[in-house]
Write an enzyme that holds these catalytic residues in place. Structure first.
Site, short mmCIF file in Angstrom:
data_model
loop_
_atom_site.label_atom_id
_atom_site.label_comp_id
_atom_site.label_asym_id
_atom_site.label_seq_id
_atom_site.Cartn_x
_atom_site.Cartn_y
_atom_site.Cartn_z
N ASN A 127 -23.51 -13.28 19.26
CA ASN A 127 -22.81 -12.55 18.20
C ASN A 127 -22.52 -11.18 19.03
O ASN A 127 -22.99 -10.14 18.15
CB ASN A 127 -23.04 -12.53 16.82
CG ASN A 127 -22.09 -11.86 15.86
OD1 ASN A 127 -20.92 -11.86 16.22
ND2 ASN A 127 -22.71 -11.15 14.87
N CYS A 155 0.94 -1.25 -0.09
CA CYS A 155 -0.12 0.05 0.01
C CYS A 155 0.75 1.27 0.09
O CYS A 155 1.38 1.49 0.97
CB CYS A 155 -0.92 0.10 1.29
SG CYS A 155 -1.94 1.46 1.42
N CYS A 187 -7.80 3.52 -1.75
CA CYS A 187 -7.40 2.53 -0.55
C CYS A 187 -7.59 1.08 -0.96
O CYS A 187 -8.64 0.89 -1.79
CB CYS A 187 -8.48 2.63 0.50
SG CYS A 187 -8.48 1.62 1.77
N CYS A 243 -15.67 -11.48 17.70
CA CYS A 243 -14.68 -10.23 17.14
C CYS A 243 -13.73 -10.08 18.13
O CYS A 243 -12.74 -9.24 17.52
CB CYS A 243 -15.65 -9.20 16.61
SG CYS A 243 -16.25 -8.24 17.62
N CYS A 303 -1.15 6.71 6.10
CA CYS A 303 -2.39 6.03 6.78
C CYS A 303 -1.89 4.81 7.25
O CYS A 303 -1.03 3.92 6.48
CB CYS A 303 -3.53 5.56 5.89
SG CYS A 303 -4.82 4.50 6.63
#
Length: 383
Positions: free
Chosen positions: A315, A3, A87, A342, A11
């Protein structure tokens, strides 16, 4: 994945950028296994790998610069806009849409919000792409002042961006570090974005949460359906049900071997998400499925243990289910819990509060390549 934004220091959001993807995946698997090792861990399936780039279906971009030269990306440490229209983790549909949206900002004279001076109107652009290439475009504004101009020039935007199915203006008047406000003004005839995963279509409303990586979300729901089919529960709760991804997949699994599927109740705090889920349920004609708005923990605590289902799906957000719900599950007669997390650290904390429920199956789903984040799904069985 390489990137140029990362290499130039413009970034650094993708902390693992440049690290070989195989090593990223191996590290995530090792981290998950280490955190769950005290609880037995169960049988680990191989991790589900993602594509390395272009995987995001939702781009949450800060708008900066000026009305004649807007930036779409992030803000630097001094509050100036950093343009990230190319991006690499955003979908190709996003990258094609950003230049069109930048031109539209200039055409409609929607002045970007200046965080330092607290002037201007347009704070964020939130763009979601469906598996079929349709877009939901949301302009997050400080006030309704630009809405008339956005409406006036909307035909031009739709002509240049014909795959934009839903366009809205979201109003966030406060100067604070949040993404969106409570008030949404839908500017198109369509109000929902169909998200087709596997054989299930979910209708996404503007303020509804949806998993960021479409391909990995499809794999996650398909795996959950397979695990639950083997259990053949008669009843299930889907707590933190969102737009109904798990519930819809479970309730619609009406193969000859599986029978009619379990009776499923989905509970979610977001009224918008519940409305999305109900629309999907109605379209699919699933009579043994229902959704309601409410707090997952309060819903469980109000239910007598005699009314507990065979299976509970959770979740939760990154903080996990918390001590109250964990204690209720520990004391309940629920035989199985499907936990999709997560944050493996909060999952481990919750498992420590449920010693009678132990992992029998587990799998890592790499929802966020180039970052340290991932999803891990665990099937817990009462011992």
């Amino acid at each position: 994945m390489d990137c140029s934004y990362f290499d130039a220091g413009r970034c650094t959001s993708c902390a693992l950028m440049g690290r070989p993807y195989e090593a990223q995946l191996a590290d995530k698997q090792a981290h998950a296994e280490e955190l769950l090792a005290p609880f037995g861990g169960g049988t680990w399936e191989p991790p589900v790998a993602s594509r390395e780039d272009g995987y995001r279906n939702k781009a949450k971009m800060v708008v900066g610069g000026s009305v004649d030269a807007p930036t779409i990306g992030i803000l630097d440490a001094d509050g100036y806009g950093v343009d990230l229209q190319a991006c690499g983790i955003c979908s190709p549909g996003h990258r094609a849409a950003f230049p069109v949206l930048a031109r539209f900002i200039t055409l409609a004279r929607v002045t970007p919000y200046d965080v330092r001076r607290r002037t201007g109107e347009l704070k964020h652009l939130i763009v979601t792409e469906s598996p079929d290439g349709e877009l939901m475009v949301r302009f997050v504004l400080r006030s309704t002042e630009p809405v008339a101009r956005i409406r006036k020039h909307l035909p031009t935007l739709l002509a240049e961006l014909p795959n934009a199915r839903v366009v809205t203006a979201n109003v966030l008047p406060e100067h604070k570090a949040v993404l969106e406000g409570d008030h949404e003004i839908v500017l198109t005839d369509a109000e929902t974005l169909p998200m087709r995963l596997n054989d299930v279509t979910m209708h996404l409303r503007p303020q509804s949460f949806f998993q960021t990586n479409t391909e990995i979300a499809a794999a996650l729901y398909a795996e959950a359906r397979t695990w639950i089919r083997d259990l053949a529960p008669d009843s299930a709760w889907d707590l933190y049900s969102g737009v109904g991804g798990f519930a819809l997949h479970i309730a619609s699994d009406a193969s000859a071997e599986a029978g009619p599927g379990p009776a499923v109740t989905g509970i979610e705090t977001s009224v918008e998400a519940v409305a999305s889920a109900e629309l999907s349920r109605t379209d699919a004609a699933l009579s043994r499925l229902s959704f309601a708005a409410g707090d997952a923990t309060e819903f469980a605590l109000r239910a007598p243990h005699a009314d507990a289902p065979d299976l509970v799906i959770v979740n939760p957000p990154r903080r996990g289910i918390g001590s109250e719900l964990a204690r209720w599950l520990e004391a309940s007669p629920v035989s199985h819990v499907l936990y999709s997390s997560c944050n493996a650290a909060s999952l481990a904390k919750d498992l420590a509060a449920m010693p009678s429920l132990r992992p029998v199956r587990a799998r890592v789903f790499d929802m966020f390549p180039q970052t340290t984040h991932f999803e891990v799904m665990v099937l817990l069985e009462r011992r």
